[in-house]
Design a protein around this motif. Sequence first.
Motif, PDB file in Angstrom:
ATOM      1  N   TYR A 166      -5.030  -5.874 -11.661  1.00  0.00           N
ATOM      2  CA  TYR A 166      -5.981  -4.810 -12.019  1.00  0.00           C
ATOM      3  C   TYR A 166      -7.106  -5.373 -12.888  1.00  0.00           C
ATOM      4  O   TYR A 166      -8.292  -5.122 -12.642  1.00  0.00           O
ATOM      5  N   LEU A 225      -3.485   3.135  -0.751  1.00  0.00           N
ATOM      6  CA  LEU A 225      -3.758   2.729  -2.122  1.00  0.00           C
ATOM      7  C   LEU A 225      -2.963   1.475  -2.445  1.00  0.00           C
ATOM      8  O   LEU A 225      -1.733   1.467  -2.346  1.00  0.00           O
ATOM      9  N   CYS A 270      -6.585  -0.739  -8.104  1.00  0.00           N
ATOM     10  CA  CYS A 270      -7.738  -0.099  -8.737  1.00  0.00           C
ATOM     11  C   CYS A 270      -7.349   0.889  -9.821  1.00  0.00           C
ATOM     12  O   CYS A 270      -8.226   1.419 -10.504  1.00  0.00           O
ATOM     13  N   PRO A 276      -7.961   7.019  -5.850  1.00  0.00           N
ATOM     14  CA  PRO A 276      -8.804   6.743  -4.678  1.00  0.00           C
ATOM     15  C   PRO A 276      -8.110   7.048  -3.361  1.00  0.00           C
ATOM     16  O   PRO A 276      -6.924   6.757  -3.194  1.00  0.00           O
ATOM     17  N   ASN A 330      -8.217   2.510  -1.063  1.00  0.00           N
ATOM     18  CA  ASN A 330      -8.575   1.334  -1.852  1.00  0.00           C
ATOM     19  C   ASN A 330      -7.391   0.386  -1.817  1.00  0.00           C
ATOM     20  O   ASN A 330      -6.311   0.726  -2.303  1.00  0.00           O
ATOM     21  N   ASP A 369      -7.147  -2.534  -3.263  1.00  0.00           N
ATOM     22  CA  ASP A 369      -6.984  -3.324  -4.484  1.00  0.00           C
ATOM     23  C   ASP A 369      -6.123  -2.564  -5.494  1.00  0.00           C
ATOM     24  O   ASP A 369      -5.817  -1.387  -5.308  1.00  0.00           O
ATOM     25  N   LYS A 404     -15.595  -6.908 -10.560  1.00  0.00           N
ATOM     26  CA  LYS A 404     -16.679  -5.922 -10.586  1.00  0.00           C
ATOM     27  C   LYS A 404     -17.774  -6.335 -11.569  1.00  0.00           C
ATOM     28  O   LYS A 404     -18.965  -6.224 -11.273  1.00  0.00           O
ATOM     29  N   ASN A 411     -10.955  12.456  -5.935  1.00  0.00           N
ATOM     30  CA  ASN A 411     -11.024  11.100  -5.389  1.00  0.00           C
ATOM     31  C   ASN A 411     -12.202  10.953  -4.428  1.00  0.00           C
ATOM     32  O   ASN A 411     -12.294   9.961  -3.710  1.00  0.00           O
ATOM     33  N   LYS A 423       0.832  -1.203   0.000  1.00  0.00           N
ATOM     34  CA  LYS A 423       0.000   0.000   0.000  1.00  0.00           C
ATOM     35  C   LYS A 423       0.863   1.248   0.000  1.00  0.00           C
ATOM     36  O   LYS A 423       1.936   1.269   0.578  1.00  0.00           O
TER      37      LYS A 423
END
Length: 402
Positions: free
Chosen positions: A142, A103, A129, A122, A125, A127, A149, A355, A92
């Motif tokens: 990704y 992130l 993303c 974001p 998040n 993931d 989703k 964001n 992250k």
Amino acid sequence: MKSFIYLFVMLMFSFGFHLDKTAKDKKLVYKNTKVILNVDDYICSEDQWVYIHDYKGWISGNEHGFLDSAFIAKGQHQVELNFKIPCAVSAKLTFSKNGPLQLGFMAEQDSCLILNIDESSPYINIDCCIKAVQGTLHNFIYEMMQEEKRFRNKIQLYAENNQTDSIRILSDHYLQQLKKCMDETTEPVVVYECFAIIKHVIPGVNTSELFPKYASKFDWYPSLRSFYDRSAVVPPSEEARKSSARYGELRKERMRYTPLNKDLGSRLDLTFEDANGQKIATKDISTPYIFVDFWASWCKPCRKEIPNLKEAVAKYKDDLTIYAVSLDNKREAWQKAIKEDSTQEFLQVIGTLRNESPTQLLRQLEIQTIPANFLLDKERRIVAKDLRGEQLMQTLDSLINQ
């Protein structure tokens, strides 16, 4: 600043200790990896630090640690971070002032990951993303998250129409895709991501044999066992506890702000951006009075007040400016509401970032409910607040015609 330097030095020492111990005990080979961040004007608008941290799954799922950190000077649009890892990691990014608080990204050994980070990235998040400029594994995950989703959306649609057979067929097909992915991967973090999707997203999967089978491919990576074996969840080391505590301090520092005085008679200097990203400051507005209106497209009482605001501007066009501050998260909804209500004559600005998180100034204002408003005089001091209906016109009449 001293606390940040201390954080960096202490955590680098902690990481080095684990590196030696883990490499010896598990015979893992640590290799370099590089992360390059391209940041926009918002991210580098002031000096700050950026951190990379991770739960070291090759030790346990509780072993938090900082992998590297770097200082970003004001106006610096690129920063490089380097660290050693024994396998691919799901880590992250955390910025100390502007940018994401947490992130997620994927980094491989012996590789260079390049990410573009800007105001739209974001806020939180974990993931992958955002797509990487460069990074094979990151972009693989990704695409996996994008597929997840799509699966969620289809399942929801089928559920709304009671199409149970379609749910079962789609779920079986998706499970086979993930099994193929786990069969082919050489990285335990990929299996970890698949486990998370199977457990939390795909309905009705019996994992009692599935998870142990794939976890056995990476028996040196205990985080995988934690999905089905609670004994694999071991307490964090002292170094990991210190690391987690430091990260907690970093989060608190990021969220800390000084509330603004909003009492009558207090000066209120505001600066928010318009739809073009231009900063509009109340101190630069020429009219003697400014009506600062906090609203949102989804707030019916806010939009119900618009005829009163238009009437006030029409009567006192040379004396009054409506400074409309939107609290919308979605800029599309904000712009749509402006067109629907024909409020282009107001100075339209927004209090949230791209964001979708509130700006620091909006946090300082502590707007708890909307509609909320402040009437500022030529000294930009608050002379009235929370005016509704005829109250606004009556107040303006008494002030302007006195």
